[in-house]
Design a protein around this motif. Structure first.
Motif, PDB file in Angstrom:
ATOM      1  N   LEU A 190      39.852 -20.507   6.886  1.00  0.00           N
ATOM      2  CA  LEU A 190      39.254 -20.448   8.209  1.00  0.00           C
ATOM      3  C   LEU A 190      37.999 -21.297   8.172  1.00  0.00           C
ATOM      4  O   LEU A 190      37.034 -20.964   7.495  1.00  0.00           O
ATOM      5  CB  LEU A 190      38.903 -19.015   8.612  1.00  0.00           C
ATOM      6  N   GLN A 191      38.036 -22.396   8.889  1.00  0.00           N
ATOM      7  CA  GLN A 191      36.865 -23.263   8.988  1.00  0.00           C
ATOM      8  C   GLN A 191      36.125 -22.895  10.259  1.00  0.00           C
ATOM      9  O   GLN A 191      36.713 -22.881  11.345  1.00  0.00           O
ATOM     10  CB  GLN A 191      37.285 -24.727   9.018  1.00  0.00           C
ATOM     11  N   MET A 192      34.846 -22.628  10.105  1.00  0.00           N
ATOM     12  CA  MET A 192      34.031 -22.181  11.236  1.00  0.00           C
ATOM     13  C   MET A 192      32.871 -23.151  11.423  1.00  0.00           C
ATOM     14  O   MET A 192      32.246 -23.567  10.449  1.00  0.00           O
ATOM     15  CB  MET A 192      33.501 -20.768  10.974  1.00  0.00           C
ATOM     16  N   SER A 193      32.616 -23.492  12.657  1.00  0.00           N
ATOM     17  CA  SER A 193      31.500 -24.380  12.953  1.00  0.00           C
ATOM     18  C   SER A 193      30.739 -23.851  14.161  1.00  0.00           C
ATOM     19  O   SER A 193      31.208 -22.958  14.864  1.00  0.00           O
ATOM     20  CB  SER A 193      31.992 -25.804  13.206  1.00  0.00           C
ATOM     21  N   HIS A 194      29.566 -24.445  14.385  1.00  0.00           N
ATOM     22  CA  HIS A 194      28.704 -24.017  15.491  1.00  0.00           C
ATOM     23  C   HIS A 194      28.562 -22.490  15.500  1.00  0.00           C
ATOM     24  O   HIS A 194      28.735 -21.836  16.532  1.00  0.00           O
ATOM     25  CB  HIS A 194      29.284 -24.503  16.828  1.00  0.00           C
ATOM     26  N   LEU A 195      28.260 -21.970  14.351  1.00  0.00           N
ATOM     27  CA  LEU A 195      28.181 -20.521  14.205  1.00  0.00           C
ATOM     28  C   LEU A 195      27.027 -19.938  14.999  1.00  0.00           C
ATOM     29  O   LEU A 195      25.970 -20.575  15.159  1.00  0.00           O
ATOM     30  CB  LEU A 195      28.056 -20.160  12.725  1.00  0.00           C
ATOM     31  N   LYS A 196      27.262 -18.730  15.471  1.00  0.00           N
ATOM     32  CA  LYS A 196      26.291 -18.017  16.288  1.00  0.00           C
ATOM     33  C   LYS A 196      25.964 -16.678  15.624  1.00  0.00           C
ATOM     34  O   LYS A 196      26.785 -16.152  14.863  1.00  0.00           O
ATOM     35  CB  LYS A 196      26.876 -17.743  17.681  1.00  0.00           C
ATOM     36  N   PRO A 197      24.818 -16.116  15.922  1.00  0.00           N
ATOM     37  CA  PRO A 197      24.499 -14.796  15.340  1.00  0.00           C
ATOM     38  C   PRO A 197      25.571 -13.752  15.630  1.00  0.00           C
ATOM     39  O   PRO A 197      25.825 -12.876  14.787  1.00  0.00           O
ATOM     40  CB  PRO A 197      23.167 -14.450  16.005  1.00  0.00           C
ATOM     41  N   GLU A 198      26.220 -13.855  16.765  1.00  0.00           N
ATOM     42  CA  GLU A 198      27.264 -12.881  17.107  1.00  0.00           C
ATOM     43  C   GLU A 198      28.540 -13.056  16.289  1.00  0.00           C
ATOM     44  O   GLU A 198      29.461 -12.249  16.388  1.00  0.00           O
ATOM     45  CB  GLU A 198      27.593 -12.919  18.601  1.00  0.00           C
ATOM     46  N   ASP A 199      28.591 -14.098  15.473  1.00  0.00           N
ATOM     47  CA  ASP A 199      29.711 -14.255  14.538  1.00  0.00           C
ATOM     48  C   ASP A 199      29.505 -13.433  13.270  1.00  0.00           C
ATOM     49  O   ASP A 199      30.401 -13.362  12.419  1.00  0.00           O
ATOM     50  CB  ASP A 199      29.889 -15.727  14.159  1.00  0.00           C
ATOM     51  N   THR A 200      28.346 -12.848  13.137  1.00  0.00           N
ATOM     52  CA  THR A 200      28.064 -12.016  11.968  1.00  0.00           C
ATOM     53  C   THR A 200      29.032 -10.840  11.909  1.00  0.00           C
ATOM     54  O   THR A 200      29.157 -10.080  12.866  1.00  0.00           O
ATOM     55  CB  THR A 200      26.619 -11.493  12.024  1.00  0.00           C
ATOM     56  N   ALA A 201      29.733 -10.723  10.792  1.00  0.00           N
ATOM     57  CA  ALA A 201      30.742  -9.677  10.633  1.00  0.00           C
ATOM     58  C   ALA A 201      31.338  -9.757   9.233  1.00  0.00           C
ATOM     59  O   ALA A 201      31.101 -10.729   8.508  1.00  0.00           O
ATOM     60  CB  ALA A 201      31.851  -9.839  11.668  1.00  0.00           C
ATOM     61  N   VAL A 202      32.121  -8.759   8.914  1.00  0.00           N
ATOM     62  CA  VAL A 202      32.988  -8.853   7.739  1.00  0.00           C
ATOM     63  C   VAL A 202      34.290  -9.477   8.216  1.00  0.00           C
ATOM     64  O   VAL A 202      34.882  -9.017   9.197  1.00  0.00           O
ATOM     65  CB  VAL A 202      33.250  -7.473   7.110  1.00  0.00           C
ATOM     66  N   TYR A 203      34.702 -10.525   7.541  1.00  0.00           N
ATOM     67  CA  TYR A 203      35.916 -11.241   7.901  1.00  0.00           C
ATOM     68  C   TYR A 203      37.042 -10.848   6.945  1.00  0.00           C
ATOM     69  O   TYR A 203      36.880 -10.897   5.722  1.00  0.00           O
ATOM     70  CB  TYR A 203      35.680 -12.747   7.854  1.00  0.00           C
ATOM     71  N   TYR A 204      38.180 -10.486   7.548  1.00  0.00           N
ATOM     72  CA  TYR A 204      39.326 -10.019   6.790  1.00  0.00           C
ATOM     73  C   TYR A 204      40.507 -10.984   6.942  1.00  0.00           C
ATOM     74  O   TYR A 204      40.805 -11.438   8.053  1.00  0.00           O
ATOM     75  CB  TYR A 204      39.773  -8.649   7.271  1.00  0.00           C
ATOM     76  N   CYS A 205      41.170 -11.220   5.860  1.00  0.00           N
ATOM     77  CA  CYS A 205      42.423 -11.954   5.860  1.00  0.00           C
ATOM     78  C   CYS A 205      43.552 -10.928   5.913  1.00  0.00           C
ATOM     79  O   CYS A 205      43.464  -9.869   5.284  1.00  0.00           O
ATOM     80  CB  CYS A 205      42.503 -12.787   4.582  1.00  0.00           C
ATOM     81  N   ALA A 206      44.611 -11.247   6.658  1.00  0.00           N
ATOM     82  CA  ALA A 206      45.738 -10.339   6.782  1.00  0.00           C
ATOM     83  C   ALA A 206      47.038 -11.122   6.795  1.00  0.00           C
ATOM     84  O   ALA A 206      47.072 -12.280   7.210  1.00  0.00           O
ATOM     85  CB  ALA A 206      45.612  -9.506   8.055  1.00  0.00           C
ATOM     86  N   ALA A 207      48.106 -10.469   6.381  1.00  0.00           N
ATOM     87  CA  ALA A 207      49.431 -11.093   6.390  1.00  0.00           C
ATOM     88  C   ALA A 207      50.430 -10.096   6.963  1.00  0.00           C
ATOM     89  O   ALA A 207      50.366  -8.898   6.674  1.00  0.00           O
ATOM     90  CB  ALA A 207      49.844 -11.513   4.987  1.00  0.00           C
ATOM     91  N   GLY A 208      51.342 -10.619   7.792  1.00  0.00           N
ATOM     92  CA  GLY A 208      52.333  -9.732   8.384  1.00  0.00           C
ATOM     93  C   GLY A 208      53.122 -10.443   9.459  1.00  0.00           C
ATOM     94  O   GLY A 208      53.459 -11.622   9.329  1.00  0.00           O
ATOM     95  N   ASP A 209      53.393  -9.713  10.530  1.00  0.00           N
ATOM     96  CA  ASP A 209      54.164 -10.263  11.636  1.00  0.00           C
ATOM     97  C   ASP A 209      53.237 -10.941  12.635  1.00  0.00           C
ATOM     98  O   ASP A 209      52.028 -10.704  12.626  1.00  0.00           O
ATOM     99  CB  ASP A 209      54.949  -9.150  12.337  1.00  0.00           C
ATOM    100  N   VAL A 210      53.807 -11.734  13.510  1.00  0.00           N
ATOM    101  CA  VAL A 210      53.007 -12.429  14.516  1.00  0.00           C
ATOM    102  C   VAL A 210      52.384 -11.421  15.472  1.00  0.00           C
ATOM    103  O   VAL A 210      53.062 -10.532  15.981  1.00  0.00           O
ATOM    104  CB  VAL A 210      53.877 -13.423  15.315  1.00  0.00           C
ATOM    105  N   GLY A 211      51.117 -11.556  15.727  1.00  0.00           N
ATOM    106  CA  GLY A 211      50.462 -10.683  16.695  1.00  0.00           C
ATOM    107  C   GLY A 211      48.971 -10.848  16.650  1.00  0.00           C
ATOM    108  O   GLY A 211      48.426 -11.445  15.707  1.00  0.00           O
ATOM    109  N   ILE A 212      48.313 -10.307  17.664  1.00  0.00           N
ATOM    110  CA  ILE A 212      46.856 -10.424  17.728  1.00  0.00           C
ATOM    111  C   ILE A 212      46.169  -9.085  17.568  1.00  0.00           C
ATOM    112  O   ILE A 212      44.968  -8.975  17.777  1.00  0.00           O
ATOM    113  CB  ILE A 212      46.415 -11.107  19.036  1.00  0.00           C
ATOM    114  N   THR A 213      46.942  -8.082  17.198  1.00  0.00           N
ATOM    115  CA  THR A 213      46.333  -6.787  16.914  1.00  0.00           C
ATOM    116  C   THR A 213      46.574  -6.439  15.461  1.00  0.00           C
ATOM    117  O   THR A 213      47.561  -6.877  14.853  1.00  0.00           O
ATOM    118  CB  THR A 213      46.894  -5.673  17.810  1.00  0.00           C
ATOM    119  N   SER A 214      45.701  -5.640  14.908  1.00  0.00           N
ATOM    120  CA  SER A 214      45.766  -5.343  13.481  1.00  0.00           C
ATOM    121  C   SER A 214      47.051  -4.618  13.090  1.00  0.00           C
ATOM    122  O   SER A 214      47.495  -4.717  11.949  1.00  0.00           O
ATOM    123  CB  SER A 214      44.550  -4.518  13.067  1.00  0.00           C
TER     124      SER A 214
END
Length: 121
Positions: A81-105
């Motif tokens: 994951l390449q991230m640019s123009h980062l903002k303070p609101e991007d502060t978080a723990v970032y998780y990698c996941a693998a599975g089926d197609v979808g936008i929910t965990s």
């Protein structure tokens, strides 16, 4: 069973760039959609981006569009994951996941432990 390990999280100033990596333990990783989620303190886990197992199709959450790029290298059993123009609101723990197609965990069966990204203003 797929084990995922994220790396690359660190402190960065607003406006800066950062690249995260996700290393998978097995080649079966290449058969799954891979995604990045993030979770800030006191907030729900948020979809960031996903990429199909072929690498052809990508999907982005609203917060990532135009600033983040997801990619993968199935020969290396890795995702990025390449991230640019980062903002303070991007502060978080970032998780990698693998599975089926979808936008929910709930679509993803395998998760890493997360890597902390801190963006200061």
């Amino acid at each position: 069973q797929v084990q995922l390990v994220e790396s690359g999280g660190r402190w960065v100033q607003a406006g800066g760039a950062l690249s995260l990596s996700c290393s998978a333990s097995t080649r079966t990783f290449s058969t799954y959609t891979m995604a990045w989620f993030r979770q800030a303190p006191g907030k729900e886990r948020e979809f960031v981006a996903a990429i199909s197992w072929t690498g052809v199709d990508t999907y982005y959450g609203d917060s990532a569009k135009g600033r983040f790029t997801i990619s993968r290298d199935n020969h290396e059993n890795a995702g990025y994951l390449q991230m640019s123009h980062l903002k303070p609101e991007d502060t978080a723990v970032y998780y990698c996941a693998a599975g089926d197609v979808g936008i929910t965990s709930r679509h993803y069966q395998y998760w890493g432990q997360g890597t902390q990204v801190t963006v200061s203003s």
